[in-house]
Write an enzyme that holds these catalytic residues in place. Structure first.
Site, PDB file in Angstrom:
ATOM      1  N   HIS A   1      62.843  45.073  63.071  1.00  0.00           N
ATOM      2  CA  HIS A   1      62.540  46.328  63.759  1.00  0.00           C
ATOM      3  C   HIS A   1      61.347  46.970  63.056  1.00  0.00           C
ATOM      4  O   HIS A   1      61.303  47.039  61.827  1.00  0.00           O
ATOM      5  CB  HIS A   1      63.765  47.253  63.709  1.00  0.00           C
ATOM      6  CG  HIS A   1      63.436  48.669  64.041  1.00  0.00           C
ATOM      7  ND1 HIS A   1      62.722  49.001  65.176  1.00  0.00           N
ATOM      8  CD2 HIS A   1      63.676  49.836  63.383  1.00  0.00           C
ATOM      9  CE1 HIS A   1      62.553  50.317  65.198  1.00  0.00           C
ATOM     10  NE2 HIS A   1      63.118  50.846  64.129  1.00  0.00           N
TER      11      HIS A   1
ATOM     12  N   ASN B   1      56.732  53.268  65.621  1.00  0.00           N
ATOM     13  CA  ASN B   1      58.134  52.873  65.742  1.00  0.00           C
ATOM     14  C   ASN B   1      58.594  53.181  67.172  1.00  0.00           C
ATOM     15  O   ASN B   1      58.689  54.350  67.552  1.00  0.00           O
ATOM     16  CB  ASN B   1      58.955  53.662  64.711  1.00  0.00           C
ATOM     17  CG  ASN B   1      60.445  53.374  64.803  1.00  0.00           C
ATOM     18  OD1 ASN B   1      60.926  52.777  65.757  1.00  0.00           O
ATOM     19  ND2 ASN B   1      61.187  53.824  63.801  1.00  0.00           N
TER      20      ASN B   1
ATOM     21  N   CYS C   1      67.710  52.272  67.143  1.00  0.00           N
ATOM     22  CA  CYS C   1      66.721  51.215  66.876  1.00  0.00           C
ATOM     23  C   CYS C   1      67.355  49.823  66.795  1.00  0.00           C
ATOM     24  O   CYS C   1      66.644  48.826  66.859  1.00  0.00           O
ATOM     25  CB  CYS C   1      65.939  51.517  65.606  1.00  0.00           C
ATOM     26  SG  CYS C   1      65.111  53.107  65.658  1.00  0.00           S
TER      27      CYS C   1
HETATM   28  N1  COA Z   1      50.979  63.865  56.525  1.00  0.00           N
HETATM   29  C1  COA Z   1      50.694  64.346  55.314  1.00  0.00           C
HETATM   30  N2  COA Z   1      51.646  64.633  54.387  1.00  0.00           N
HETATM   31  C2  COA Z   1      52.928  64.385  54.744  1.00  0.00           C
HETATM   32  C3  COA Z   1      53.269  63.883  56.014  1.00  0.00           C
HETATM   33  C4  COA Z   1      52.235  63.630  56.932  1.00  0.00           C
HETATM   34  N3  COA Z   1      52.465  63.132  58.169  1.00  0.00           N
HETATM   35  N4  COA Z   1      54.612  63.752  56.078  1.00  0.00           N
HETATM   36  C5  COA Z   1      55.098  64.158  54.886  1.00  0.00           C
HETATM   37  N5  COA Z   1      54.067  64.544  54.084  1.00  0.00           N
HETATM   38  C6  COA Z   1      54.116  65.064  52.716  1.00  0.00           C
HETATM   39  C7  COA Z   1      55.439  65.734  52.408  1.00  0.00           C
HETATM   40  O1  COA Z   1      55.445  67.068  52.856  1.00  0.00           O
HETATM   41  C8  COA Z   1      55.459  65.623  50.910  1.00  0.00           C
HETATM   42  O2  COA Z   1      54.646  66.628  50.370  1.00  0.00           O
HETATM   43  P1  COA Z   1      55.065  67.394  49.011  1.00  0.00           P
HETATM   44  O3  COA Z   1      55.098  66.323  47.978  1.00  0.00           O
HETATM   45  O4  COA Z   1      53.963  68.375  48.850  1.00  0.00           O
HETATM   46  O5  COA Z   1      56.402  67.980  49.295  1.00  0.00           O
HETATM   47  C9  COA Z   1      54.778  64.282  50.627  1.00  0.00           C
HETATM   48  O6  COA Z   1      54.014  63.979  51.810  1.00  0.00           O
HETATM   49  C10 COA Z   1      55.729  63.165  50.371  1.00  0.00           C
HETATM   50  O7  COA Z   1      56.716  63.204  51.390  1.00  0.00           O
HETATM   51  P2  COA Z   1      57.869  62.158  51.456  1.00  0.00           P
HETATM   52  O8  COA Z   1      58.789  62.520  52.583  1.00  0.00           O
HETATM   53  O9  COA Z   1      58.455  61.959  50.092  1.00  0.00           O
HETATM   54  O10 COA Z   1      57.040  60.855  51.851  1.00  0.00           O
HETATM   55  P3  COA Z   1      57.516  59.387  51.845  1.00  0.00           P
HETATM   56  O11 COA Z   1      56.640  58.589  50.990  1.00  0.00           O
HETATM   57  O12 COA Z   1      58.997  59.283  51.635  1.00  0.00           O
HETATM   58  O13 COA Z   1      57.236  58.944  53.363  1.00  0.00           O
HETATM   59  C11 COA Z   1      58.286  58.593  55.476  1.00  0.00           C
HETATM   60  C12 COA Z   1      57.876  59.616  54.428  1.00  0.00           C
HETATM   61  C13 COA Z   1      58.922  59.334  56.643  1.00  0.00           C
HETATM   62  C14 COA Z   1      57.039  57.865  55.943  1.00  0.00           C
HETATM   63  C15 COA Z   1      59.276  57.586  54.832  1.00  0.00           C
HETATM   64  O14 COA Z   1      60.307  58.276  54.180  1.00  0.00           O
HETATM   65  C16 COA Z   1      59.893  56.675  55.850  1.00  0.00           C
HETATM   66  O15 COA Z   1      59.220  55.901  56.491  1.00  0.00           O
HETATM   67  N6  COA Z   1      61.237  56.701  56.004  1.00  0.00           N
HETATM   68  C17 COA Z   1      61.930  55.875  56.948  1.00  0.00           C
HETATM   69  C18 COA Z   1      61.739  56.438  58.320  1.00  0.00           C
HETATM   70  C19 COA Z   1      62.211  55.511  59.416  1.00  0.00           C
HETATM   71  O16 COA Z   1      61.935  54.346  59.373  1.00  0.00           O
HETATM   72  N7  COA Z   1      62.901  56.068  60.390  1.00  0.00           N
HETATM   73  C20 COA Z   1      63.336  55.376  61.537  1.00  0.00           C
HETATM   74  C21 COA Z   1      64.400  54.409  61.212  1.00  0.00           C
HETATM   75  S1  COA Z   1      64.811  53.474  62.598  1.00  0.00           S
END
Ligand code: COA
Length: 332
Positions: free
Chosen positions: A252, A282, A113
């Protein structure tokens, strides 16, 4: 001698995939995706819309805007994590051939990215250092939909496909040009973000649950918020600027909530941060040039504006470019 941005182009696949459409593949909702990421929809490329194809379309649009013929292009850099061929030829080689950019140097940059920021810094430095090169195409292009595990709801819903390109041209002008400074960094880390499938460690991987794009979401989120802030501060300090001197910060587009968290943590003015992830997702190396192209379309870019482009991603890699905008809307 000055390096100028003389053309800008983009390509988005026709097919729009909404958050609701993800429910066919994973247990999710529009509400969860939007509230956690700021994404409502993304583009998904079809079989013909490969990374090279999208690169060619965006590059041709940038050349058309600049009214520069492909034969006059000396350098083509494609930043991508999703090349048409994993080994070789480079996607940039395919762009060189399709455009008819006879004899141009062409290669890919792999910085995920952060790729566009790395590629822009590289191309600008090469133009400056070369006695003969005049025009360089810098392209960020991704077909991320092809490397996802479509049944992993915590990663798949984040990403989209597309390409953006800028043409850099060397002019005899005595001003400082449009690329005023850049910083690039990395810290190798496989655990945070990786895509092992097809590489020599897993050449014939069939279990995509282990080898498709893998991400430690929470860790990447924390890293992204911290590093975007550090990049803005590093560029400000190096150039004796404060946020108030800037017209735009174009981060980004990884997650809108990440950008909100940064703005809140630093008490920075949110109106200076451009965010267009809502309808693109993204798009990795394509996200910053796609944002530039959309801002240009929306007449948000005016002559003389001071802009930071800041990116971070797998590697881990991060970097920022300080640009001054000079491309005039009447060239459109
Ligand atoms: N729909 C519904 N529920 C979802 C889900 C989806 N698409 N994805 C995850 N969940 C659930 C998980 O299973 C978890 O459930 P649980 O509490 O029963 O275990 C809950 O939502 C929370 O998950 P979590 O991973 O803690 O969510 P989060 O608030 O951290 O958000 C991301 C997840 C991926 C959106 C976030 O971590 C993120 O954006 N990270 C950076 C990613 C990124 O930018 N990557 C590229 C970099 S270049």
């Amino acid at each position: 001698m000055a390096i100028k941005i003389t053309g800008l182009g983009s390509y988005l696949p026709q097919h729009i995939m909404t958050n609701d459409a993800w429910r066919e593949y994973v247990d999710t909702t529009d509400e969860w995706i939007y509230s956690h990421t700021g994404i409502k929809e993304r583009r998904i490329a079809n079989d013909e819309e490969t990374t090279a194809y999208m690169s060619i379309q965006s590059a041709q649009a940038a050349l058309n805007m600049a009214k520069v013929a492909p034969q006059n292009v000396d350098l083509i850099i494609v930043a991508t994590a999703t090349p048409d061929y994993l080994g070789f030829p480079a996607t940039a080689n395919l762009v060189q051939k399709a455009l008819g950019a006879k004899g141009a140097a062409s290669f890919d940059i792999r910085a995920a990215c952060s790729g566009f920021v790395y590629a822009l810094s590289t191309a600008s430095t090469m133009l400056e250092g070369s006695k003969t090169m005049k025009h360089a195409l810098v392209i960020g292009a991704e077909k991320l939909s092809s490397i996802l595990n479509w049944h992993d709801r915590s990663t798949a819903i984040l990403f989209g496909d597309g390409a953006g390109a800028v043409l850099l041209s060397k002019s005899e002008s005595s001003d400082a040009g449009d690329i005023l400074d850049f910083v690039l960094h990395s810290e190798g880390d496989v655990e945070a973000l990786s895509r092992p499938q097809g590489g020599i460690k897993h050449p014939n991987a069939s279990d995509i649950t282990k080898t498709a794009l893998h991400m430690d979401g929470a860790r990447v989120y924390r890293f992204g918020v911290k590093i975007l802030g550090e990049l803005v501060e590093e560029l400000n300090e190096r150039n004796q600027l404060t946020l108030h001197d800037l017209d735009w910060v174009i981060p980004h587009q990884a997650n809108a909530r990440m950008i909100d968290a940064l703005i809140e943590r630093k008490s920075w003015p949110s109106e200076k941060f451009y965010v267009n992830i809502e309808n693109k997702g993204n798009t990795s190396a394509a996200s910053i040039p796609l944002a530039l192209a959309q801002m240009y379309e929306e007449d948000k870019l005016q002559e003389g504006q001071k802009i930071f482009l800041v990116g971070f991603g797998a590697g881990l890699t991060w970097g920022g470019v300080y640009i001054k905008w000079s491309l005039q809307p009447e060239l459109r």
